[in-house]
Design an enzyme around this catalytic site. Sequence first.
Site, PDB file in Angstrom:
ATOM      1  N   ASP A 199     -17.427  86.805 -30.204  1.00 44.29           N
ATOM      2  CA  ASP A 199     -17.094  88.050 -29.307  1.00 44.29           C
ATOM      3  C   ASP A 199     -15.454  87.865 -29.340  1.00 44.29           C
ATOM      4  OD1 ASP A 199     -17.596  90.367 -27.123  1.00 44.29           O
ATOM      5  OD2 ASP A 199     -15.723  88.945 -26.561  1.00 44.29           O
ATOM      6  N   ILE A 200     -14.766  88.847 -29.810  1.00 40.94           N
ATOM      7  CA  ILE A 200     -13.243  88.888 -29.761  1.00 40.94           C
ATOM      8  C   ILE A 200     -12.585  88.918 -28.481  1.00 40.94           C
ATOM      9  CG2 ILE A 200     -11.165  90.045 -30.593  1.00 40.94           C
ATOM     10  CD1 ILE A 200     -12.666  91.406 -32.725  1.00 40.94           C
ATOM     11  N   ASN A 207      -7.498  97.512 -26.854  1.00 41.37           N
ATOM     12  CA  ASN A 207      -7.568  98.896 -26.747  1.00 41.37           C
ATOM     13  C   ASN A 207      -6.890  99.446 -25.754  1.00 41.37           C
ATOM     14  OD1 ASN A 207      -9.559  99.490 -29.189  1.00 41.37           O
ATOM     15  ND2 ASN A 207     -11.154  98.957 -27.743  1.00 41.37           N
ATOM     16  N   ASP A 216      -9.492  99.244 -33.712  1.00 41.74           N
ATOM     17  CA  ASP A 216     -10.429  99.652 -34.944  1.00 41.74           C
ATOM     18  C   ASP A 216      -9.710  98.439 -36.200  1.00 41.74           C
ATOM     19  OD1 ASP A 216     -12.092 101.067 -33.789  1.00 41.74           O
ATOM     20  OD2 ASP A 216     -11.238 102.661 -34.717  1.00 41.74           O
ATOM     21  N   GLU A 243     -17.234  94.399 -30.204  1.00 45.15           N
ATOM     22  CA  GLU A 243     -16.520  93.804 -30.798  1.00 45.15           C
ATOM     23  C   GLU A 243     -17.024  92.250 -31.005  1.00 45.15           C
ATOM     24  OE1 GLU A 243     -15.748  93.546 -26.279  1.00 45.15           O
ATOM     25  OE2 GLU A 243     -16.282  94.877 -27.703  1.00 45.15           O
TER      26      GLU A 243
END
Length: 349
Positions: A199-200, A207, A216, A243
Amino acid sequence: MPSDPSVFEQTLTLELSALQPEVRVLIVDDDPEARDYLVTVVQEAGYETAVAASGEEALKLLDHEFCPIMITDRNMPGMDGVTLCKRAREGQYPGYLYIFLLTAQNGDADIVSGLKAGADDYLGKKNISTPELIARLGNARRIVGLEQALRRALDQKRQMANTDVLTGAYSRRYLERQLSLELERTRRFNHPVSVLLLDIDYFKRINDRFGHAVGDEVLRSAYRRLRDLLPRACDWIGRYGGEEFLVVLIDTDLRGAEIVAHRLVAGLAESPIETSVGTIPVTISIGGAEAAQMLTSDLSFKGLLEIADHCLYASKRDGRNRYTLCLDSDSPLALSSISSHAHAEARHQ
């Protein structure tokens, strides 16, 4: 109002409009004079040619240098044209083979037997007309071109179904299908397979601060970097959702998965990601599990991902920018971790 054409329809239209006129024609005849005549006519009509003096030679050539159109004599010593048609239809070729059968007899029985054997069209050998031959070759080329265009469009449609549109990673649908097959292989042959669910870190902040378009960009760049960091071609990565990405490591136990997890975490933290608004530092958290450590009854996509997700939660709880691998959902085993809390905090100030 009519709806916009689908991507598949657009692809097919482009393919049909770009059909190449160069088509290789295989000419099969044991008579050198008849063979040379056909070669001359076909080449003057703009086609490339290959020749064979027997049915056996033609089959070998088709296997090694496929020609989408074949013109074969019916009456040849050894393997005749009818048998060649039958054998050719049993072959595995990269495209459709359009077959002309040359026959000296124009009787209905001869024509029907040739068509039943797999020929697409026939030509009378004694009264063959050059303009007619060229016209029929044109029809054959259009049919072959259509088949090739459909094949490419279908391949692209299949690839699109297996690919995440945004990042280019494998899609979740592909992940579930292929990982289920790998787990079946593990069940049958006891070969280990490990997964890394990653997971980022703090992606929502990216965002919120820079906008979803920049988010993106981060997703695309992060995927490319992760893909390049995988050590083997047999390992693959897909977008699991949002993500999150899932890395599948074939024939890899938990200790091997630890090496890859360390590489991925370090590789993402090593340098920031370039975006249209400048560089953005990005780190990841990973949770990993090995299928071979699970009971046979628990070998399922869902069960394996639940363990990996449990470990991913542990990585986030313990500070992110690290990995946690475990044997089962009740005993997380943090084999090692990479932490840079000062860096993580600085990038969000």
